[in-house]
Design a protein around this motif. Sequence first.
Motif, PDB file in Angstrom:
ATOM      1  N   CYS A   1       0.842  -1.203   0.000  1.00  0.00           N
ATOM      2  CA  CYS A   1       0.000   0.000   0.000  1.00  0.00           C
ATOM      3  C   CYS A   1       0.879   1.255   0.000  1.00  0.00           C
ATOM      4  CB  CYS A   1      -0.931   0.005   1.206  1.00  0.00           C
ATOM      5  SG  CYS A   1      -2.282  -1.173   1.113  1.00  0.00           S
ATOM      6  N   ALA A   2       1.937   1.238   0.805  1.00  0.00           N
ATOM      7  CA  ALA A   2       2.835   2.399   0.859  1.00  0.00           C
ATOM      8  C   ALA A   2       3.521   2.606  -0.492  1.00  0.00           C
ATOM      9  CB  ALA A   2       3.858   2.211   1.967  1.00  0.00           C
ATOM     10  N   GLY A   3       3.908   1.498  -1.134  1.00  0.00           N
ATOM     11  CA  GLY A   3       4.520   1.590  -2.457  1.00  0.00           C
ATOM     12  C   GLY A   3       3.561   2.186  -3.475  1.00  0.00           C
ATOM     13  N   LEU A   4       2.308   1.745  -3.428  1.00  0.00           N
ATOM     14  CA  LEU A   4       1.315   2.301  -4.346  1.00  0.00           C
ATOM     15  C   LEU A   4       1.061   3.780  -4.058  1.00  0.00           C
ATOM     16  CD1 LEU A   4      -1.151  -0.715  -4.459  1.00  0.00           C
ATOM     17  CD2 LEU A   4       0.047   0.250  -6.400  1.00  0.00           C
ATOM     18  N   PHE A   5       1.097   4.129  -2.776  1.00  0.00           N
ATOM     19  CA  PHE A   5       0.914   5.541  -2.411  1.00  0.00           C
ATOM     20  C   PHE A   5       2.053   6.392  -2.982  1.00  0.00           C
ATOM     21  CE2 PHE A   5       1.593   9.014   0.707  1.00  0.00           C
ATOM     22  CZ  PHE A   5       0.417   9.709   0.458  1.00  0.00           C
ATOM     23  N   LEU A   6       3.276   5.884  -2.876  1.00  0.00           N
ATOM     24  CA  LEU A   6       4.413   6.613  -3.451  1.00  0.00           C
ATOM     25  C   LEU A   6       4.282   6.699  -4.968  1.00  0.00           C
ATOM     26  CD1 LEU A   6       7.351   5.208  -1.297  1.00  0.00           C
ATOM     27  CD2 LEU A   6       6.240   7.441  -1.136  1.00  0.00           C
ATOM     28  N   PHE A   7       3.765   5.613  -5.560  1.00  0.00           N
ATOM     29  CA  PHE A   7       3.519   5.617  -7.007  1.00  0.00           C
ATOM     30  C   PHE A   7       2.530   6.729  -7.372  1.00  0.00           C
ATOM     31  CE2 PHE A   7       0.649   4.036 -10.386  1.00  0.00           C
ATOM     32  CZ  PHE A   7       1.543   3.998 -11.438  1.00  0.00           C
ATOM     33  N   ILE A   8       1.468   6.847  -6.592  1.00  0.00           N
ATOM     34  CA  ILE A   8       0.469   7.902  -6.844  1.00  0.00           C
ATOM     35  C   ILE A   8       1.118   9.277  -6.726  1.00  0.00           C
ATOM     36  CG2 ILE A   8      -1.598   9.003  -5.877  1.00  0.00           C
ATOM     37  CD1 ILE A   8      -2.570   6.172  -5.146  1.00  0.00           C
ATOM     38  N   GLN A   9       1.925   9.457  -5.696  1.00  0.00           N
ATOM     39  CA  GLN A   9       2.584  10.738  -5.495  1.00  0.00           C
ATOM     40  C   GLN A   9       3.485  11.087  -6.680  1.00  0.00           C
ATOM     41  OE1 GLN A   9       0.931  12.133  -3.084  1.00  0.00           O
ATOM     42  NE2 GLN A   9       2.388  12.333  -1.416  1.00  0.00           N
TER      43      GLN A   9
END
Lengths: 170, 88
Positions: free
Chosen positions: B57-65
Amino acid sequence: MGVRGLKRTSTQDPVWRDEFSAQSATERYVTRRQFSKFLVLTSLGMFVGNLWILVRSWFAAKPSFTPQPVSTAAEIPVGGVKLFSYPTPDDPCILIRRSTDTFVAYSQKCTHLSCAVYYAREQNRLECPCHEGYFSIEDGSVLQGPPPRPLPRVTLKREGNDILATGVEI
Amino acid sequence: MTRGRGITAIDGAIALIAILLIVQMWLLTATLESYLAGHSEPIVPAAILSGLILAACAGLFLFIQRIDANIRSAEEPDSRHSSPSAPR
């Protein structure tokens, strides 16, 4: 997700309008970034919950059981039952005499929603009347119904005519 | 990256995070139920899996950012004084 109906009136708006929104619609608006941040924080909360369970299990005290007389052999006929509590008064159990020399005991709380199970002699099984969960008399395993786990088994020891409960196998 | 493709990618990542979150919720409830029933075997694997899901989830959040930053830098060199066209 776009702010519909919100248009800047002029490209000459002062900078503070960007920094401090004066429109309530904009204040209530949840952006994708905010939403994804909320989801990730929720995920963090779930992980902390799992860690909490892990720590609790590490520091949980191992249950100790003291032998306790629950009945005498002469007290129960073959096919008969006796209710008792073990290891605490809040843990109802059921003792069943299957044959002359065979006794079995299980927790009386159904593993579904803790209704009291009873011994159905004709079917030779333990039954929960609430949701028709059936348990094997052999080992307490689930035969039918919604219970997710077998009944905890009370280990027994026979000393002469006395029957002692010595522990609980989950 | 164009704005449309960027928003599609961000929406997909959010949907993936939501799915992972549902799995993590189920994992937590199943672990708690098992723990309260006196079974401690699944607790360690569940904690590890939950940590992995959090990392995803954190990786996907960084991807979104990152996607968001890319779109903003591509479309709004000076975001303060241009029209609000970046994904929100």
